[in-house]
Every structure is written in structure tokens, then in C-alpha cells.
Design a protein around this motif. Structure first.
Motif, short mmCIF file in Angstrom:
data_model
loop_
_atom_site.label_atom_id
_atom_site.label_comp_id
_atom_site.label_asym_id
_atom_site.label_seq_id
_atom_site.Cartn_x
_atom_site.Cartn_y
_atom_site.Cartn_z
N ARG A 1 0.80 -1.23 0.00
CA ARG A 1 0.00 0.00 0.00
C ARG A 1 0.84 1.28 0.00
O ARG A 1 0.48 2.28 0.64
N ASP B 1 -4.33 0.20 -9.79
CA ASP B 1 -4.67 0.90 -8.56
C ASP B 1 -3.41 1.21 -7.75
O ASP B 1 -2.57 0.35 -7.53
N GLY B 2 -3.30 2.46 -7.32
CA GLY B 2 -2.15 2.87 -6.52
C GLY B 2 -0.95 3.33 -7.32
O GLY B 2 0.02 3.83 -6.75
N SER C 1 -3.87 0.52 -16.53
CA SER C 1 -4.16 1.28 -15.32
C SER C 1 -4.12 0.34 -14.12
O SER C 1 -4.73 -0.73 -14.14
#
Length: 258
Positions: free
Chosen positions: A104, A120-121, A118
Motif C-alpha cells: 500500500r 490501482d495505486g 491502469s
């Protein structure tokens, strides 16, 4: 040139061995096809054929001795410092970047090549890392470039031939990192500087220290024979000055901007 001659000979031998095994692989493929076809499994009938041969001679898992260990080692270094956002130039998406995303850590990636997906993050900026003109001075707290700078200016990835491209990139990186910010940097190291056109450069570690004169070396490590050899602080500087390095290893540097 010794290590590169050995590598060329080794690749040639591998190709010759592969050619020799082709008839055996074809027989093995046909035998398996006939054996499966004779069973006439109604739940899983043969609906297509894609010949894949030679995998029976491969090892369990394909581990690159540099990238695999480097990506784990450097990701651990970044995560230890817990940046609010991390910037990266040209490192592997399927290794180092994915390690950070799994933990994360938001990442903004910069590369001269497009990223057509694309994730996430992960944010992406298509740009030239030899100037980083889109970034202001002292604006980034955490930045990495792993096994990338050695390729700049060699026309390998669509960039123009430029003998000073790696030098420009290092100066640009140093400019954009803020005081107290961290740089995670890796390149092939050797006892001498040199270009192996159009594959990569090798760098004397002392040269790297000279280019990042506004930064303090926190740690230095190099990978040799699937082993990470790590040195901290003054010991790291001393090891680098001794210059007892091989013709080609992976050197990993962690700097903090003074």
C-alpha cells in the motif's frame, strides 16, 4: 571483456544444445499428444494445439540473480521509511513496483516508454528522466531508479544516443529530491567505467558517489553469486573506495539528501 566473452560462448552453447534436443522434444510432444488423444476424455477434449517444447529441461522457477534480489532488498528499504508517496524511474513494474503496491505504498512511475494499463495505486508520467523538467527543485521525498540509468542514451529504448545521458539523469535526480529525502539507486558496478553498446553501462561505485555529492550514503550493497553483501555508513564508503569489485555485479545505493 572476459565476462562478456564467456556469456556469449554460454549463450551459443545453449542455442546449440537447444537445436540438438529439437528432434527429441518433437517425439516427446507427439507421444504425449497421442497418449492424451487416445483417452477420449469427454470432460476435457483436446480443442487446440500449441506446441511448447523444452520446458522439461528448465529449472523450477526463473529467478534473475540481480533483479529478483534487488527488487526485494530495495522494496524493504523503501517500506522501512514509509513515504507518503514514492516516485520511481524505469524500475520493473512486475517486481519492485508490485512489491510496493502490495504494501500500500502509492507510486508515481516515470518512464520514456508508455504504460498502456491502469493499476490501482500506481500513477504514471511518460517523460525524459535525463532532465525531469516537470519537477521543481527539492520537491520529492522518496525516489528510486533500479537497473535503469545504465541504459539511458544507448538508443535501446527509443531514446537518442547520448554519451552523457546517465550523468544528466543522476544530476536531475539529485536536483529534485528534497532535503532529508531518500534516493534508492542501483546500476551494474565494476572496477572500471564502461559502455557495452547498446546493452548497458557499468559504473565504478566511486563514480556514483561523486555524482551524488549533495547526498549522504546510508548503505551500499552488491549482489554476487545470489548473495546480497551489505555495508552501512562509513564502512560502505570504505568498501567503495577500495574498489575490489568484479567485472559485473549489481550495486545498490541508499542516499539521503543533506
Amino acid at each position: 571483456m572476459g565476462i562478456y566473452v564467456k556469456k556469449a560462448v554460454w549463450l551459443l552453447i545453449c542455442k546449440i544444445k537447444g537445436i540438438i534436443y529439437i528432434p527429441i522434444d518433437i517425439v516427446r510432444f507427439l507421444y504425449g499428444l497421442i497418449r492424451l488423444g487416445s483417452k477420449k476424455d469427454k470432460l476435457f477434449p483436446i480443442v487446440g494445439i500449441i506446441p511448447i517444447i523444452g520446458n522439461n529441461r528448465m529449472e523450477a522457477g526463473n529467478i534473475d540473480r540481480h533483479y529478483y534480489l534487488q527488487d526485494i532488498y530495495m522494496a524493504q528499504k523503501v517500506m522501512k521509511n514509509q513515504p507518503s508517496v514514492h516516485y520511481d524511474i524505469g524500475s520493473r513494474v512486475d517486481g519492485f513496483i508490485s512489491h510496493l503496491l502490495c504494501n500500500r505504498v502509492p507510486v508515481t512511475m516515470i518512464d520514456i516508454r508508455p504504460l498502456p494499463i491502469s493499476i490501482d495505486g500506481l500513477s504514471f508520467i511518460e517523460g525524459d528522466a535525463t532532465d525531469l523538467s516537470q519537477f521543481e527543485d527539492s520537491s520529492i521525498e522518496s525516489l528510486s531508479t533500479l537497473h535503469a540509468v545504465e541504459h539511458f542514451g544507448l538508443s535501446r529504448y527509443g531514446d537518442k544516443a547520448d554519451a552523457f545521458a546517465s550523468y544528466k539523469a543522476m544530476k536531475a535526480v539529485q536536483r529534485v529530491i528534497k532535503r532529508g529525502g531518500f534516493l534508492y539507486f542501483s546500476v551494474p558496478i565494476s572496477y572500471r567505467n564502461g559502455i557495452i553498446y547498446n546493452s548497458h553501462r557499468v559504473f565504478k561505485p566511486t563514480y556514483i558517489l561523486d555524482q551524488f555529492s549533495e547526498m549522504k550514503l546510508i548503505s551500499f550493497a552488491y549482489i554476487h553469486d545470489y548473495k546480497v553483501n551489505e555495508f552501512l555508513g562509513d564502512q560502505a564508503v570504505e568498501v567503495i573506495k577500495q574498489n575490489h569489485f568484479n567485472e559485473y555485479d549489481c550495486g545498490m545505493f541508499v542516499f539521503e539528501k543533506k
